[in-house]
Design a protein around this motif. Structure first.
Motif, short mmCIF file in Angstrom:
data_model
loop_
_atom_site.label_atom_id
_atom_site.label_comp_id
_atom_site.label_asym_id
_atom_site.label_seq_id
_atom_site.Cartn_x
_atom_site.Cartn_y
_atom_site.Cartn_z
N ALA A 123 0.81 -1.22 0.00
CA ALA A 123 0.00 0.00 0.00
C ALA A 123 0.84 1.26 0.00
CB ALA A 123 -0.92 0.01 1.22
N GLY A 124 2.09 1.17 0.44
CA GLY A 124 2.92 2.36 0.59
C GLY A 124 2.95 3.27 -0.63
N PRO A 125 3.26 2.76 -1.82
CA PRO A 125 3.31 3.65 -2.98
C PRO A 125 2.00 4.38 -3.24
CG PRO A 125 4.38 1.57 -3.48
CD PRO A 125 3.72 1.40 -2.14
N HIS A 126 0.87 3.71 -3.04
CA HIS A 126 -0.43 4.34 -3.25
C HIS A 126 -0.67 5.43 -2.21
CE1 HIS A 126 -1.83 1.37 -6.22
NE2 HIS A 126 -1.20 0.47 -5.48
N LEU A 127 -0.39 5.13 -0.95
CA LEU A 127 -0.63 6.10 0.11
C LEU A 127 0.31 7.30 0.00
CD1 LEU A 127 -1.12 3.69 3.16
CD2 LEU A 127 -2.87 4.71 1.71
N LEU A 128 1.57 7.04 -0.29
CA LEU A 128 2.53 8.15 -0.43
C LEU A 128 2.14 9.05 -1.61
CD1 LEU A 128 5.76 6.12 0.27
CD2 LEU A 128 4.96 8.07 1.62
N ALA A 130 -0.90 9.50 -2.75
CA ALA A 130 -2.09 10.26 -2.34
C ALA A 130 -1.71 11.40 -1.42
CB ALA A 130 -3.07 9.32 -1.65
N GLY A 131 -0.80 11.14 -0.46
CA GLY A 131 -0.39 12.19 0.46
C GLY A 131 0.33 13.32 -0.24
N ARG A 132 1.20 12.98 -1.19
CA ARG A 132 1.95 14.02 -1.90
C ARG A 132 1.08 14.83 -2.84
NH1 ARG A 132 6.78 9.62 -2.75
NH2 ARG A 132 7.71 9.89 -0.67
N GLU A 133 -0.08 14.25 -3.21
CA GLU A 133 -1.01 14.97 -4.08
C GLU A 133 -2.05 15.75 -3.27
OE1 GLU A 133 -2.55 11.97 -6.65
OE2 GLU A 133 -0.71 11.85 -7.87
N GLY A 134 -1.85 15.81 -1.96
CA GLY A 134 -2.73 16.61 -1.12
C GLY A 134 -3.86 15.85 -0.46
N GLY A 135 -3.88 14.52 -0.60
CA GLY A 135 -4.92 13.74 0.04
C GLY A 135 -4.62 13.49 1.51
N LEU A 136 -5.62 13.00 2.23
CA LEU A 136 -5.44 12.65 3.65
C LEU A 136 -5.06 11.18 3.71
CD1 LEU A 136 -8.54 14.45 5.19
CD2 LEU A 136 -6.19 15.28 5.09
N ALA A 137 -3.79 10.88 3.53
CA ALA A 137 -3.33 9.50 3.46
C ALA A 137 -3.10 8.96 4.87
CB ALA A 137 -2.05 9.42 2.63
N TRP A 178 7.31 7.26 6.49
CA TRP A 178 6.33 7.86 5.58
C TRP A 178 5.99 9.31 5.90
CZ3 TRP A 178 2.21 3.36 5.10
CH2 TRP A 178 2.78 2.30 4.37
N ALA A 179 6.49 9.84 7.01
CA ALA A 179 6.22 11.25 7.33
C ALA A 179 6.95 12.13 6.31
CB ALA A 179 6.70 11.56 8.74
N PRO A 180 6.35 13.26 5.96
CA PRO A 180 5.09 13.83 6.45
C PRO A 180 3.89 13.51 5.58
CG PRO A 180 6.22 15.48 5.18
CD PRO A 180 7.09 14.23 5.12
N ASP A 181 4.04 12.58 4.62
CA ASP A 181 2.98 12.38 3.64
C ASP A 181 1.85 11.48 4.13
OD1 ASP A 181 4.34 13.84 1.46
OD2 ASP A 181 5.80 12.21 1.62
N VAL A 182 2.16 10.52 5.01
CA VAL A 182 1.16 9.56 5.48
C VAL A 182 1.28 9.43 6.99
CG1 VAL A 182 0.31 7.18 5.28
CG2 VAL A 182 1.51 8.24 3.34
N THR A 183 0.16 9.47 7.69
CA THR A 183 0.19 9.17 9.12
C THR A 183 -0.06 7.68 9.32
OG1 THR A 183 -2.16 9.55 9.57
CG2 THR A 183 -0.69 11.47 9.68
N VAL A 184 0.62 7.11 10.30
CA VAL A 184 0.50 5.68 10.59
C VAL A 184 0.30 5.52 12.09
CG1 VAL A 184 1.52 3.40 10.28
CG2 VAL A 184 2.15 5.26 8.71
N ASN A 185 -0.79 4.90 12.48
CA ASN A 185 -1.11 4.75 13.89
C ASN A 185 -1.74 3.39 14.15
OD1 ASN A 185 -0.68 7.57 15.18
ND2 ASN A 185 -1.85 8.02 13.32
#
Length: 253
Positions: A123-128, A130-137, A178-185
């Motif tokens: 999933a990493g490439p998809h989430l990164l 999305a985050g770099r394109e301004g989405g809430l990844a 993955w910071a700052p593009d994706v939050t992981v919790n």
């Protein structure tokens, strides 16, 4: 928020199903995964569509090393991308260490820990993106109190505890990578009610005996846990990453 594309594993019942419902805003696209319970997954998907979301059902056993990557690609293809992944699939094994076979331990590790690693890696490439394109990844893992609570008056789950502890370590590692593009919790449920008719690790008498040990004096519900997952996936949690948030009624403090 409403048009986000989401994959939830282990979503045919319980916490996974409740999470899918909590994320089912009108316009959202949600991939509902199940290992074998297609009927349950299809029922959840119908609920999501009734709430105004798009929904697809994906099947697969996460102990198969090829399954996580396939699920990610199928979800992304069906939904037009991927911004949120909720890794919920798993089960509880209370076998004591003295009786725990290599095969049983491997089953917990394959489903929970290796399943999460492979899912995150795919999933990493998809989430990164999305985050770099301004989405809430967002990536959210569902852990368990069993990785934190070890007492003589409480049932322990050695294989499950080891696997879930590993997941929480990976969550923190990914949060840095993955910071700052994706939050992981991670969300850490306590003793939580099961859906009627589904397998429970403890019998009714054991559940009753647990209540006095829980400060809130009740079992958690899947909706309690889903609310925390939904928060971590929301715009309001944009500055929260690398955390394990306990939803346990205070059983772990």
């Amino acid at each position: 928020m409403a048009e986000r594309r989401i994959l939830v594993t282990g979503a045919s019942s319980g916490i996974g199903a409740a999470t899918a419902r909590a994320l089912a805003l009108p316009g959202a696209g949600i991939a509902v995964h199940a290992r074998a319970n297609r009927a349950g997954a299809e029922a959840v998907a119908r609920e999501l569509r009734a709430a105004g979301a798009r929904a697809v059902v994906l099947m697969g056993d996460l102990t198969d090393p090829a399954t996580p990557a396939r699920l990610v690609e199928e979800a992304a293809a069906a939904l037009g991308g991927l911004e949120v992944v909720v890794a919920n699939a798993g089960f509880a094994d209370r076998t004591p260490v003295s009786a725990l076979t290599d095969e049983a331990f491997a089953r917990s590790a394959d489903t929970v820990l290796w399943g999460f690693l492979r899912l995150a890696r795919a999933a990493g490439p998809h989430l990164l993106r999305a985050g770099r394109e301004g989405g809430l990844a967002r990536m959210v893992a569902v852990s368990s109190f069993v990785a934190h609570l070890f007492r003589t008056d409480t049932t322990t789950f050695p294989a499950s505890a080891a696997a879930k502890a590993g997941v929480e370590a990976l969550v923190r590692s990914l949060a840095v990578e993955w910071a700052p593009d994706v939050t992981v919790n991670a969300v850490v449920p306590g003793f939580t009610q099961k859906d009627p008719g589904t397998h429970a690790a403890l019998d009714p008498g054991a559940w009753e005996a647990i209540l006095p040990r829980i400060p809130m004096r009740r079992l958690g519900t899947p909706a309690d846990v889903a609310a925390a997952v939904a928060f971590l996936a929301s715009p309001g949690a944009g500055y929260v990453t690398g955390q394990a948030i306990h939803v346990s009624g205070g059983v772990v403090m």
